[in-house]
Write a protein that holds these residues in place. Sequence first.
Motif, PDB file in Angstrom:
ATOM      1  N   THR A 291      -1.028  -5.803  10.788  1.00  0.00           N
ATOM      2  CA  THR A 291      -1.095  -5.856   9.334  1.00  0.00           C
ATOM      3  C   THR A 291      -2.441  -6.371   8.824  1.00  0.00           C
ATOM      4  O   THR A 291      -2.945  -5.916   7.801  1.00  0.00           O
ATOM      5  CB  THR A 291       0.034  -6.749   8.797  1.00  0.00           C
ATOM      6  OG1 THR A 291       0.041  -7.988   9.530  1.00  0.00           O
ATOM      7  CG2 THR A 291       1.385  -6.082   8.975  1.00  0.00           C
TER       8      THR A 291
ATOM      9  N   LEU B 236      -1.548  -3.620   0.591  1.00  0.00           N
ATOM     10  CA  LEU B 236      -1.386  -3.998   1.997  1.00  0.00           C
ATOM     11  C   LEU B 236      -2.481  -4.924   2.517  1.00  0.00           C
ATOM     12  O   LEU B 236      -2.420  -5.340   3.670  1.00  0.00           O
ATOM     13  CB  LEU B 236      -1.326  -2.735   2.867  1.00  0.00           C
ATOM     14  CG  LEU B 236      -0.172  -1.777   2.534  1.00  0.00           C
ATOM     15  CD1 LEU B 236      -0.277  -0.499   3.355  1.00  0.00           C
ATOM     16  CD2 LEU B 236       1.175  -2.460   2.789  1.00  0.00           C
TER      17      LEU B 236
ATOM     18  N   TYR C  12      -2.001 -12.934   6.329  1.00  0.00           N
ATOM     19  CA  TYR C  12      -1.644 -12.612   7.697  1.00  0.00           C
ATOM     20  C   TYR C  12      -2.293 -13.587   8.662  1.00  0.00           C
ATOM     21  O   TYR C  12      -3.469 -13.916   8.525  1.00  0.00           O
ATOM     22  CB  TYR C  12      -2.083 -11.186   8.031  1.00  0.00           C
ATOM     23  CG  TYR C  12      -1.507 -10.150   7.091  1.00  0.00           C
ATOM     24  CD1 TYR C  12      -0.130 -10.063   6.892  1.00  0.00           C
ATOM     25  CD2 TYR C  12      -2.336  -9.287   6.400  1.00  0.00           C
ATOM     26  CE1 TYR C  12       0.406  -9.121   6.032  1.00  0.00           C
ATOM     27  CE2 TYR C  12      -1.815  -8.333   5.537  1.00  0.00           C
ATOM     28  CZ  TYR C  12      -0.439  -8.257   5.353  1.00  0.00           C
ATOM     29  OH  TYR C  12       0.082  -7.325   4.513  1.00  0.00           O
TER      30      TYR C  12
ATOM     31  N   MET D 254       1.903  -3.085  12.485  1.00  0.00           N
ATOM     32  CA  MET D 254       2.233  -2.221  11.347  1.00  0.00           C
ATOM     33  C   MET D 254       3.434  -1.342  11.686  1.00  0.00           C
ATOM     34  O   MET D 254       3.645  -0.968  12.840  1.00  0.00           O
ATOM     35  CB  MET D 254       1.059  -1.289  11.015  1.00  0.00           C
ATOM     36  CG  MET D 254      -0.174  -1.942  10.460  1.00  0.00           C
ATOM     37  SD  MET D 254      -1.388  -0.649  10.043  1.00  0.00           S
ATOM     38  CE  MET D 254      -2.862  -1.647   9.860  1.00  0.00           C
TER      39      MET D 254
ATOM     40  N   ASN E 125       2.678   2.993   7.914  1.00  0.00           N
ATOM     41  CA  ASN E 125       1.426   2.324   7.568  1.00  0.00           C
ATOM     42  C   ASN E 125       0.340   2.599   8.600  1.00  0.00           C
ATOM     43  O   ASN E 125      -0.848   2.681   8.268  1.00  0.00           O
ATOM     44  CB  ASN E 125       1.645   0.820   7.417  1.00  0.00           C
ATOM     45  CG  ASN E 125       2.384   0.468   6.140  1.00  0.00           C
ATOM     46  OD1 ASN E 125       2.525   1.309   5.246  1.00  0.00           O
ATOM     47  ND2 ASN E 125       2.872  -0.760   6.048  1.00  0.00           N
TER      48      ASN E 125
END
Length: 386
Positions: free
Chosen positions: A294, A336, A341, A349, A353
């Motif tokens: 991510t 996103l 994170y 992900m 994504n």
Amino acid sequence: MSNPPKVHKFKSLKSLATRLRSDVRDIDCVLVYAYNRTGKTRLSTAFKDAGKKIGKDGQVKSRDTLYFNAFTEDLFVWNNDLDNDTDRYLKINEASSFFEGLRSLALEVDIKGYLSRYADFDFDIDYSKWTVSFRKGADDKIKISRGEERIFIWCLFVAICDRVVAGLDSYSWVKHLYIDDPVSSLDDNNAIAIACDLAALIRRAATRQDDKGEPAPLRTVFSSHHSLFFNVMCSEMGRTQEGQQKVSTKRYFLHRPDADGTFTLRATNDTPYFHHVATLAELQRCVKEDKLYTYHFNALRSILEKTASFLGHDDLRICLAGLDDEALYNRALNLLSHGKYDITQPVEMVDDNKDLFRRILSDVLDRFKFAVPDLAPAEPAKKATP
């Protein structure tokens, strides 16, 4: 067309430290650029350890490196007086060789001289208790911020280095300075100011002479993930004013392409073009290996913001304008890339994504034609240095 710089491959930090020690036999200063979590702090420790001689009793008999890294900060521990919230101070670990002779050096004036350039607080050192308290105006024993604390420790280190360069007996054992990321908590203005002061210190160290006027240089290794700081350092070290002795330097990009502990070292004269394109190379590798997390959206957004800024715009949307999926890409990067994170505990992900990330990265690379470096040898690698 010139050949690309050779990539040197190392299987351990110990062998990499040996390479840097070999470099500073003939080079005044080695500058190493690497982004976070590459292993810079552990490399500085490996370099320092390689200069130690251990006796049969297991005690350190000699050493040759004075270093600044994350461990240097750990030599100072806060007492926050949780009961009364009034008697706040930093406790100094006086057992460390870092502070050898500190009591007799009378460094306060020198520390204050440096500190006044970057901050507006003052301090008092109590050598009987090995503590440092801070004050600002009428307020004493205040708690300073993490950035201010780092600036103070840095100023103390530079003041010690001044005495090392002057040939003080307490630090006659120092042959190398190793400085790793002194500016991770600082704003850009302080980063530039500290880089200029550090470059001046390294120049004095490199051109030092003994009592007889013979060359007695101190060799320096400097490493950082901070692109602006690294850029200013390279610029300052490469600039020689009239009457100054030239300081020899070597610049490297340090990379860890895999999680198996292998490191690559690539010489570069660019300052430091690898900062962004190396990140792109890393993202390409993650796409190829299907290891997308991510936080990679944050990295891609950062690259696009800097690209937009370079083109004179204040919005990354200029980088996506005209692409077939412009609206979708903008929405994805906005949604996103704003998560907090943790890269030490990455979250992979979801498949949708991942596919979207691949498309954005591919279209951006097609549009801007970045000269993304190959951070691994183009030919099959020879056996790594043991």
